[in-house]
Design a protein around this motif. Structure first.
Motif, short mmCIF file in Angstrom:
data_model
loop_
_atom_site.label_atom_id
_atom_site.label_comp_id
_atom_site.label_asym_id
_atom_site.label_seq_id
_atom_site.Cartn_x
_atom_site.Cartn_y
_atom_site.Cartn_z
N PRO A 81 0.79 -1.23 0.00
CA PRO A 81 0.00 0.00 0.00
C PRO A 81 0.82 1.28 0.00
O PRO A 81 0.39 2.28 -0.59
CB PRO A 81 -0.84 -0.12 1.29
N ASP A 82 1.97 1.29 0.65
CA ASP A 82 2.78 2.51 0.66
C ASP A 82 3.54 2.70 -0.65
O ASP A 82 4.08 3.78 -0.89
CB ASP A 82 3.74 2.52 1.85
N CYS B 268 -1.23 -9.10 2.18
CA CYS B 268 -1.27 -7.92 3.03
C CYS B 268 -2.29 -8.09 4.17
O CYS B 268 -3.36 -8.68 3.96
CB CYS B 268 -1.65 -6.70 2.19
N ALA B 269 -1.98 -7.58 5.34
CA ALA B 269 -2.90 -7.62 6.47
C ALA B 269 -3.06 -6.24 7.11
O ALA B 269 -3.52 -6.12 8.24
CB ALA B 269 -2.41 -8.61 7.51
N GLN B 270 -2.72 -5.19 6.36
CA GLN B 270 -2.81 -3.83 6.89
C GLN B 270 -4.24 -3.50 7.31
O GLN B 270 -5.21 -3.86 6.62
CB GLN B 270 -2.33 -2.85 5.81
N GLY B 271 -4.39 -2.80 8.42
CA GLY B 271 -5.71 -2.47 8.94
C GLY B 271 -6.55 -1.66 7.97
O GLY B 271 -7.75 -1.92 7.79
N GLN B 272 -5.95 -0.65 7.32
CA GLN B 272 -6.72 0.19 6.40
C GLN B 272 -7.16 -0.61 5.18
O GLN B 272 -8.26 -0.39 4.65
CB GLN B 272 -5.89 1.40 5.96
N PHE B 273 -6.33 -1.52 4.74
CA PHE B 273 -6.70 -2.41 3.63
C PHE B 273 -7.96 -3.19 3.99
O PHE B 273 -8.92 -3.25 3.22
CB PHE B 273 -5.53 -3.35 3.36
N ARG B 274 -8.00 -3.78 5.17
CA ARG B 274 -9.17 -4.56 5.57
C ARG B 274 -10.40 -3.67 5.74
O ARG B 274 -11.52 -4.07 5.39
CB ARG B 274 -8.88 -5.35 6.84
N ARG B 275 -10.21 -2.47 6.26
CA ARG B 275 -11.34 -1.54 6.40
C ARG B 275 -11.89 -1.15 5.04
O ARG B 275 -13.13 -1.05 4.86
CB ARG B 275 -10.91 -0.30 7.20
N ASN B 276 -11.02 -0.93 4.07
CA ASN B 276 -11.49 -0.59 2.72
C ASN B 276 -12.23 -1.76 2.08
O ASN B 276 -13.23 -1.56 1.38
CB ASN B 276 -10.31 -0.17 1.84
#
Length: 240
Positions: free
Chosen positions: A176-177, A205-213
């Motif tokens: 994501p970055d 990926c397990a990034q929090g914002q990814f899962r929220r999106n």
């Protein structure tokens, strides 16, 4: 922009072939300070994230027997995920229609540098690797009986994906970055619309914002233990 300029643009950024901890190789992008696959093992990451958590449960449930299992990969890259998927599906007697989206073309010299690894994996994978990279962009190519690959040379944002079509999605974009434009709620709405009810999306990926999106776009998400070198990964499902 003429075709030559466009091809040159899409060959950027430059890449280097590098070994990973399990003996398989990946590509490194110096300008992004990013690898195509895990440094802890490119092949083991691909098998764990995309096959074990995505493909194999569908094959075990009989997917690909009555009709082709329709798969979309975001980030075709070296073809690693596609080749391991097609090999597994062929061994299971499954039918596969595999669409691979890729923005950057790999130079012929890089493809040639990757070939020796596949030469060691047996005749079938050696031939599949060569045929995958030789296949024309934008045209379905039957690599094996009942195994059809379509390479799509365009950004995901510009792709016109058929509605309610895909059974399985491999989301293997750069982190994501590095490619933030590919990790937005709008992108996952686009993918949700292209997925059949019950479809699965898997990502390293397990990034929090990814899962929220993902959830904001309608996906039901779950965190799973990650492959070696990663604590967690993500699997999402379209309800219905």
């Amino acid at each position: 922009m003429n075709n030559n300029d466009k091809e040159q643009f899409c060959e950027q950024p430059k890449v280097e072939v590098r070994a990973t901890a399990d003996g398989s190789v990946t590509l490194f992008v110096p300008v992004l300070d990013e690898h195509y696959h895990s440094r802890h093992g490119a092949r083991q990451e691909s098998k764990y994230v995309f096959l074990k958590q995505g493909l194999w449960p569908l094959l075990q449930a009989g997917g690909g027997l009555a009709r082709p299992l329709r798969i979309l990969e975001v980030g075709l890259g070296t073809g690693l995920n596609a080749l391991l998927t097609l090999d597994s599906a062929f061994a299971a007697g499954a039918l596969i229609a595999y669409d691979g989206l890729e923005t950057y073309l790999l130079p012929a010299a890089v493809v040639a540098a990757l070939q020796p690894e596949w030469d060691q994996r047996g005749t079938l994978l050696k031939e599949l690797f060569a045929e995958l990279h030789a296949a024309a962009w934008g045209s379905p190519t039957e690599l094996l009986p009942g195994i059809v690959l379509t390479k799509m040379h365009q950004p995901l944002q510009e792709a016109i994906l058929p509605p309610s079509h895909y059974d399985l999605m491999y989301f293997d974009a750069f982190a994501p970055d590095k490619q933030p434009e590919l990790w937005t709620e709008a992108i996952f709405e686009q993918l949700y619309a292209a997925a059949v009810p019950g479809a699965v999306l898997v990502s390293y990926c397990a990034q929090g914002q990814f899962r929220r999106n993902l959830r904001a776009a309608g996906w039901l998400t779950e965190k799973l233990p990650g492959p070696p070198g990663k604590r967690e990964m993500t699997r999402a499902r379209k309800l219905g």
